[in-house]
Scaffold this active site. Structure first.
Site, mmCIF file in Angstrom:
data_model
loop_
_atom_site.group_PDB
_atom_site.id
_atom_site.type_symbol
_atom_site.label_atom_id
_atom_site.label_comp_id
_atom_site.label_asym_id
_atom_site.label_seq_id
_atom_site.Cartn_x
_atom_site.Cartn_y
_atom_site.Cartn_z
ATOM 1 N N SER A 30 -60.199 22.117 21.701
ATOM 2 C CA SER A 30 -59.411 20.896 21.729
ATOM 3 C C SER A 30 -58.141 21.232 20.688
ATOM 4 O O SER A 30 -58.223 21.498 19.421
ATOM 5 C CB SER A 30 -60.173 19.686 20.914
ATOM 6 O OG SER A 30 -59.296 18.777 20.675
ATOM 7 N N GLY A 42 -61.615 9.056 18.741
ATOM 8 C CA GLY A 42 -60.334 8.519 18.042
ATOM 9 C C GLY A 42 -59.996 9.785 16.885
ATOM 10 O O GLY A 42 -58.722 9.875 16.616
ATOM 11 N N GLY A 60 -62.891 21.438 18.568
ATOM 12 C CA GLY A 60 -61.414 21.432 17.811
ATOM 13 C C GLY A 60 -61.771 22.088 16.583
ATOM 14 O O GLY A 60 -61.306 23.255 16.349
ATOM 15 N N MET A 75 -54.543 10.131 23.065
ATOM 16 C CA MET A 75 -55.120 9.021 22.359
ATOM 17 C C MET A 75 -53.674 7.882 22.327
ATOM 18 O O MET A 75 -52.744 8.105 21.929
ATOM 19 C CB MET A 75 -55.415 9.104 20.929
ATOM 20 C CG MET A 75 -56.427 10.138 20.831
ATOM 21 S SD MET A 75 -56.797 10.389 19.175
ATOM 22 C CE MET A 75 -58.046 11.725 19.159
HETATM 23 C C1 DX5 Z 1 -62.361 12.869 19.423
HETATM 24 C C2 DX5 Z 1 -61.753 13.953 20.492
HETATM 25 C C3 DX5 Z 1 -62.185 15.211 20.549
HETATM 26 C C4 DX5 Z 1 -61.971 15.858 19.301
HETATM 27 C C5 DX5 Z 1 -63.185 17.101 18.735
HETATM 28 O O1 DX5 Z 1 -61.849 11.611 20.056
HETATM 29 O O2 DX5 Z 1 -62.004 13.555 21.802
HETATM 30 O O3 DX5 Z 1 -62.117 16.342 21.441
HETATM 31 O O4 DX5 Z 1 -60.843 16.754 19.194
HETATM 32 O O5 DX5 Z 1 -62.799 17.350 17.474
HETATM 33 P P1 DX5 Z 1 -63.862 18.076 16.749
HETATM 34 O O6 DX5 Z 1 -64.460 19.261 17.462
HETATM 35 O O7 DX5 Z 1 -63.386 18.478 15.287
HETATM 36 O O8 DX5 Z 1 -65.147 16.993 16.514
#
Ligand code: DX5
Ligand code: ZN
Length: 222
Positions: free
Chosen positions: A9, A141, A196, A37
């Site tokens: 991500s 979020g 991410g 977002m």
């Molecule tokens: C959250 C996002 C995720 C986020 C994941 O709202 O949809 O895709 O980037 O991030 P990590 O891997 O850090 O939980």
């Protein structure tokens, strides 16, 4: 496509050096996950079609856009023009039939996401209509939150139905995925893993992608 797909991500990447961040994972990632977002559906703002276009200009990786938006239908055309390969919309915003039809008409792959407090029943009618089911393992979020293990009930229910009917629908999980949580999600039946922080927060992002893939594979082989 490998048995397991890892989707870094870019929300956790260095936005001031996005092209360089993408280059770090380009050879190991199966796709890039692009978190959009809108400040309404989720209490945060991130990025939109211009950033997707910028990514498109610097990589050939499949761009998997996760639309955390109240009105995704108003932007599907713009994401397609920007170079998105797929768009995932949330079941919570409604209008799923129209959104699926719209995305298909544009030639986009379509995913359907559900939040951790939603039940499989909410997405069951669409399981054979979409390319991907995104089971959120955090409330959307923000990056960097903790994996919610109870979502594995939904993953397992979806896996059972997909296998029973022989459907090609991919099960993706997103939120708090790292080498310690990915085995749990893989064992429940997910095959596509968004990460991410665990990728771009690592000193060696490419190595982190490989480690997550290895951890998923060993959970299923065990
Ligand atoms: C959250 C996002 C995720 C986020 C994941 O709202 O949809 O895709 O980037 O991030 P990590 O891997 O850090 O939980
Ligand atoms: Zn996401």
């Amino acid at each position: 496509m490998p048995a397991f797909q890892i989707a870094p991500s870019i929300l956790a990447a260095d936005f001031a050096a996005l092209g360089a961040s993408v280059a770090l994972v380009e050879h190991d990632a199966d796709m890039l996950h692009v978190d959009v977002m809108d400040g309404h559906f989720v209490p945060n703002l991130s990025l939109g079609p211009p950033v997707v276009a910028a990514l498109r200009s610097c990589t050939e990786l499949y761009l998997d856009c996760h639309l955390m938006m109240t009105n995704p239908g108003e932007y599907l055309d713009a994401f397609k023009r920007a170079g998105a390969n797929s768009c995932t919309v949330h079941v919570e915003v409604g209008d799923t039939a129209a959104l699926v039809e719209h995305a298909r008409a544009l030639g986009l792959k379509i995913g359907l996401a559900l939040n951790p407090d939603a039940t499989y029943d909410m997405v069951a009618p669409w399981i054979d209509q979409v390319d991907l089911l995104l089971c959120m393992t955090v409330f959307p979020g923000f990056g960097g939150q903790s994996f919610i293990a109870s979502v594995m009930d939904t993953v397992a229910a979806a896996r059972a139905e997909i296998d029973r009917r022989g459907l090609p629908t991919v099960i993706q999980v997103d939120g708090g995925i790292d080498v310690s949580t990915v085995p749990i999600a893989a064992a429940a039946g997910a095959t596509n893993f968004v990460a991410g922080t665990a990728v771009f927060g690592a000193s060696d992002p490419a190595g982190a992608v490989r480690a997550i893939r290895q951890a998923a594979a060993s959970a299923v082989a065990a």
